[in-house]
Enzyme design. Structure first.
Site, PDB file in Angstrom:
ATOM      1  N   SER A  96      80.929   2.264  38.920  1.00  0.00           N
ATOM      2  CA  SER A  96      81.694   3.317  38.157  1.00  0.00           C
ATOM      3  C   SER A  96      80.878   4.591  38.090  1.00  0.00           C
ATOM      4  O   SER A  96      80.789   5.304  39.053  1.00  0.00           O
ATOM      5  CB  SER A  96      81.804   2.847  36.804  1.00  0.00           C
ATOM      6  OG  SER A  96      82.353   3.684  35.907  1.00  0.00           O
ATOM      7  N   ASP A 234      85.338   9.714  37.157  1.00  0.00           N
ATOM      8  CA  ASP A 234      83.970   9.191  37.306  1.00  0.00           C
ATOM      9  C   ASP A 234      84.266   8.471  38.982  1.00  0.00           C
ATOM     10  O   ASP A 234      85.234   8.834  39.712  1.00  0.00           O
ATOM     11  CB  ASP A 234      83.718   8.186  36.339  1.00  0.00           C
ATOM     12  CG  ASP A 234      84.485   7.089  36.370  1.00  0.00           C
ATOM     13  OD1 ASP A 234      85.818   7.049  36.877  1.00  0.00           O
ATOM     14  OD2 ASP A 234      84.103   6.121  36.051  1.00  0.00           O
ATOM     15  N   ASP A 236      84.763   5.993  40.389  1.00  0.00           N
ATOM     16  CA  ASP A 236      85.714   4.820  40.657  1.00  0.00           C
ATOM     17  C   ASP A 236      87.231   5.275  40.199  1.00  0.00           C
ATOM     18  O   ASP A 236      87.899   4.360  40.098  1.00  0.00           O
ATOM     19  CB  ASP A 236      85.241   3.162  40.253  1.00  0.00           C
ATOM     20  CG  ASP A 236      85.451   3.085  38.885  1.00  0.00           C
ATOM     21  OD1 ASP A 236      84.823   4.137  38.137  1.00  0.00           O
ATOM     22  OD2 ASP A 236      85.422   1.945  38.233  1.00  0.00           O
ATOM     23  N   ASP A 238      88.552   4.978  37.116  1.00  0.00           N
ATOM     24  CA  ASP A 238      89.315   4.386  36.028  1.00  0.00           C
ATOM     25  C   ASP A 238      89.359   5.317  34.703  1.00  0.00           C
ATOM     26  O   ASP A 238      89.819   5.191  34.008  1.00  0.00           O
ATOM     27  CB  ASP A 238      88.680   3.011  35.647  1.00  0.00           C
ATOM     28  CG  ASP A 238      87.193   3.100  35.400  1.00  0.00           C
ATOM     29  OD1 ASP A 238      86.474   4.149  35.581  1.00  0.00           O
ATOM     30  OD2 ASP A 238      86.597   2.186  34.805  1.00  0.00           O
TER      31      ASP A 238
HETATM   32 MG    MG Z   1      84.359   4.155  35.826  1.00  0.00          MG
END
Ligand code: MG
Length: 443
Positions: A96, A234, A236, A238
């Site tokens: 992440s 960020d 990744d 999400d």
């Molecule tokens: Mg993340």
């Protein structure tokens, strides 16, 4: 040592994280799933992603499962692909927002939500007790499949979400997995897009955690290009962090309140966590929208969204779940939803935020060793009952006339977290002091 933390397995390459661990994880996940079925596997842009992906896939194959490789993809695309492909589960190799030397694994259920702590516990038990000895025979070893699901994901979004205003948007993907989607998708939806840190081959560019200081470049670009909005992801994707037209980083709680104000109808439900700001309740009250509060963690928000048939869910850390498309936190969908909201509101984001009722929030902590947390929390609960109304959805939340306080143990660090919010700064400061002294005085 615990395998699963607050967001899956996470650690530093060559210390905790390595191919041996990931092969074993693959075998444990296969055992947990009954040694059969398709598992979607994706990764973010980290240099250690490919070797860990190969190891994880080897473990899945050894355990009799069929890995479906989707390659470099944002976490929400992996979660989305599980349901799209009717797979049994999914796994994304990502850390992440952590620095580039970190990596990890986050697992996804058949429904495309994260796993509950008790589900992760079962995999942890298989790992610790080494209950994965029953490997499949040579005849039962499957083949690894490969599918690029990014075009299928973007097609679905374009079918369900439309924009008409041609906003000017600056997009900062942190050279992460969103680089492959966000800029082009927003162009396809009619926006004028300026990109910064959006080349995945130069990972890592800026610090991966989107904070006011790591977003300096984005903030000044929004101002100099007179953009309507800045969007940052960020590593990744999400999460989405928004920068308003004046270059200020918006609080996720404020964005949730604005979504309620402009996108929700009377009778709708929205889901957020016990630590989110009352600004959401203030706007929900005006619109007769019900706010459902859950434990901290995207999995709890996702499951409540499904159970309550909510129109959206979100956390103060910046995740947003939009159930009409899927149940995973999705920073790409959050960005489009924010533009949709600006379109309906017909005002700049800065003006909308400045018009929200003001609450003061303080996020503090008290040191507390892991072994004492349970005792401290049960003693604090007795003390708290003398102070105000109590909720124990997650930790202890006290409702006062002037605001609320939340006391909960950190899942990973030796701290007890203290969050206090109210309409007056003075009351907040006094209450933080009072609550902290009650915790510190527990013997
Ligand atoms: Mg993340």
């Amino acid at each position: 040592m615990k395998l699963f933390g607050t967001s899956g397995v996470r650690g530093v390459w060559n210390q905790f994280i390595g191919p041996q661990l990931f092969m074993k994880l693959g075998l444990c996940v296969a055992t947990y799933l009954g040694n059969e079925g398709e598992i979607v596997v994706g990764r973010d842009c980290r240099t250690t992603g490919e070797v860990l992906e190969s190891a994880f896939i080897s473990g899945l194959l050894e355990g009799g499962c069929t890995p479906v490789k989707v390659g470099i993809a944002p976490t929400p695309v992996v979660a989305f692909s599980v349901r799209l492909l009717d797979a049994k589960a999914g796994g994304i190799i990502t850390a992440s927002h952590n620095p580039p030397e970190y990596n990890g694994l986050k697992l996804w259920s058949q429904e495309g939500t994260a796993l509950l702590p008790e589900e992760e516990e079962k995999i942890e038990e298989i790992f610790k007790k080494e209950i994965y000895q029953q490997k499949v025979s040579w005849k039962e070893i499957r083949r690894c499949l490969e599918i690029d699901t990014i075009p299928l994901y973007t097609r679905q979004i374009k079918r369900k979400m439309k924009l008409e205003s041609g906003f000017k948007v600056v997009v900062d993907c942190g050279n992460g997995a969103a680089s492959l989607i966000s800029p082009q998708l927003l162009r396809d939806l009619g926006c004028k897009v300026i990109t910064v840190n959006s080349d995945p081959s130069s990972f890592p560019g800026r610090e991966l955690e989107p904070t006011p200081s790591s977003l300096d470049q984005l903030r000044s670009l929004v101002i100099s290009s007179h953009a309507d909005l800045g969007i940052a992801h960020d590593g990744d994707a999400d999460r989405m962090v928004a920068v308003d037209d004046q270059g200020r980083v918006a609080r996720p709680d404020d964005l949730l309140a604005l979504f309620v104000q402009f996108l929700a109808k009377s009778g709708d439900k929205v889901v957020t966590t016990v630590d989110a700001s009352s600004v959401i309740d203030a706007k929900a009250g005006e619109k007769k929208v019900q706010v459902v509060r859950t434990k901290v963690g995207d999995v709890h928000v996702a499951r409540a969204c499904k159970r309550e048939n909510a129109i959206l869910g979100g956390e103060p850390c910046g995740t947003l779940i939009y159930p009409p498309i899927h149940l995973a936190p999705d920073g790409i969908i959050a960005a489009i939803l924010l533009l949709k909201m600006l379109e309906d509101a017909r005002k700049p984001l800065s003006a909308l935020i400045d018009n929200l009722p003001k609450f003061f929030i303080s996020r503090d902590k008290v040191p507390c060793p892991q072994g004492r947390k349970e005792r401290v929390m049960s003693r604090f609960l007795q003390e708290a009952q003398k102070l105000g109304g109590i909720s124990t959805v997650d930790g202890v939340r006290i409702e006062f006339e002037e605001g609320w306080a939340l006391v909960r143990p950190s899942g990973t660090e030796p701290f007890i977290r203290v969050t206090v919010e109210g309409r007056s700064e003075d009351w907040v400061n006094r209450t933080v002091k009072l609550v902290k002294s009650k915790i510190e005085n527990i013997r």
